[in-house]
Enzyme design. Structure first.
Site, short mmCIF file in Angstrom:
data_model
loop_
_atom_site.label_atom_id
_atom_site.label_comp_id
_atom_site.label_asym_id
_atom_site.label_seq_id
_atom_site.Cartn_x
_atom_site.Cartn_y
_atom_site.Cartn_z
N SER A 6 5.17 9.33 -10.05
CA SER A 6 4.35 8.33 -10.75
C SER A 6 4.30 8.69 -12.23
CB SER A 6 2.93 8.31 -10.18
OG SER A 6 2.08 7.65 -11.09
N HIS A 15 7.91 5.39 -9.98
CA HIS A 15 6.75 4.54 -9.71
C HIS A 15 6.01 4.29 -11.03
CE1 HIS A 15 3.51 3.07 -7.03
NE2 HIS A 15 2.67 3.63 -7.87
N ASP A 68 2.87 2.62 -12.82
CA ASP A 68 1.51 2.13 -12.58
C ASP A 68 1.02 1.29 -13.74
OD1 ASP A 68 0.69 3.26 -10.00
OD2 ASP A 68 1.02 5.19 -10.99
N MET A 111 -1.95 -0.96 -15.31
CA MET A 111 -3.40 -1.15 -15.16
C MET A 111 -3.93 -1.97 -16.33
SD MET A 111 -4.48 2.72 -14.21
CE MET A 111 -3.67 3.62 -12.89
N HIS A 159 3.93 -1.00 -9.73
CA HIS A 159 2.68 -1.17 -8.98
C HIS A 159 1.67 -1.83 -9.92
CE1 HIS A 159 -0.93 1.15 -6.96
NE2 HIS A 159 -1.01 -0.16 -6.78
N MET A 215 -1.68 -3.02 -10.86
CA MET A 215 -3.12 -2.96 -10.59
C MET A 215 -3.80 -3.83 -11.64
SD MET A 215 -3.29 1.09 -9.71
CE MET A 215 -1.74 1.36 -10.55
N MET A 226 -2.97 2.56 -0.52
CA MET A 226 -3.60 3.43 -1.52
C MET A 226 -4.42 4.50 -0.78
SD MET A 226 -2.64 2.56 -4.48
CE MET A 226 -3.64 3.80 -5.30
N ASP A 237 0.28 6.16 -1.78
CA ASP A 237 0.06 6.45 -3.20
C ASP A 237 -1.32 7.06 -3.44
OD1 ASP A 237 -0.01 6.39 -5.97
OD2 ASP A 237 0.11 4.20 -6.13
N GLY A 264 -2.98 11.27 -4.48
CA GLY A 264 -3.41 12.56 -3.95
C GLY A 264 -2.39 13.28 -3.07
N GLY A 274 2.14 11.89 -8.56
CA GLY A 274 1.94 11.95 -10.01
C GLY A 274 1.68 13.37 -10.46
#
Ligand code: DX5
Ligand code: ZN
Length: 219
Positions: free
Chosen positions: A9, A34, A36, A38, A67, A69, A138, A176, A178, A198
């Site tokens: 990520s 990946h 992200d 946002m 992705h 968001m 998620m 995705d 943790g 990530g």
């Protein structure tokens, strides 16, 4: 069995050194990045948009997994497709008419993903799973890298996997949030195909070694 893939990520990357980090991962065989996105509305954070993704696309040969968001994703799908995304994933919770959004993504000739947040039940996917290429579960509340994996996500992966099998589908399961050296094997055993990572990769002092070690744990 589908090949298992680690998708770094980029949110956690060092943006002052991004090209080198991405090429280092590309050179050891990394197949998916990946990205992200946002907007500060759907999640309480702001990241980057199509212009950064387009620059990344021009700088590497790795497939881009975007992705979104963001609220009102329909408005931006074409921009992210033009930027070079091969997968576009939207959030179930962000779509007013999920079937229309799926059609919009399909019309761009890119793979369609639907993501659900930790509090959204797998049952919402029952009527749409046969229309998409990928389900993104998620395993943290979206918005930030570096959070802890929510253990109940494992059951959701198992539920999605059985929904896929029940319907005789070939849908990809991506997880995705943790993911680390301790839990990746459990996530894999539950049925995931793509593992977003990530902090575990980019906050390691040797990102290539971290990537390869994660891959080894699921190979
Ligand atoms: C969170 C993002 C994730 C995040 C993962 O909202 O969707 O992709 O960057 O980062 P880690 O692996 O650090 O949890
Ligand atoms: Zn993500």
């Amino acid at each position: 069995m589908k090949a298992k893939i680690i998708a770094p990520s980029l949110l956690s990357a060092d943006f002052t050194n991004l090209k080198k980090q991405l090429l280092d991962l590309q050179n050891v065989g990394c197949k998916l990045f990946h990205c992200d996105v946002m907007d500060g509305y759907f999640v309480p954070n702001i990241s980057f948009g199509p212009s950064i993704i387009s620059q990344i696309h021009k700088s590497t040969t790795v497939t881009l997994d975007t992705h979104l968001m963001i609220s009102n994703p329909d408005k931006y799908i074409s921009n992210f497709s033009k930027a070079g995304s091969s997968f576009i994933t939207v959030h179930y919770e962000a779509c007013e008419n999920i079937l229309a959004t799926i059609e919009l993504i399909k019309n761009e000739n890119v793979k369609v993903g639907i993501s659900i947040k930790p509090d959204t039940p797998v049952s919402v996917l029952e009527n749409i799973i046969d229309k998409v290429d990928l389900i993104l579960i998620m395993s943290v509340h979206p918005g930030f890298g570096g959070q802890s994996f929510i253990p109940s996500s494992l059951n959701k992966i198992i539920e999605v996997k059985s929904l896929i099998e029940k319907n005789n589908l070939n849908t990809i399961i991506e997880v995705d949030g943790g993911i680390n050296f301790e839990n990746i094997k459990l996530v894999s055993d539950a049925g995931a195909d793509i593992f977003v990572a990530g902090n575990t990769i980019f906050k390691n002092e040797n990102i290539v070694e971290a990537y390869l070690s994660l891959l080894k744990l699921i190979s």
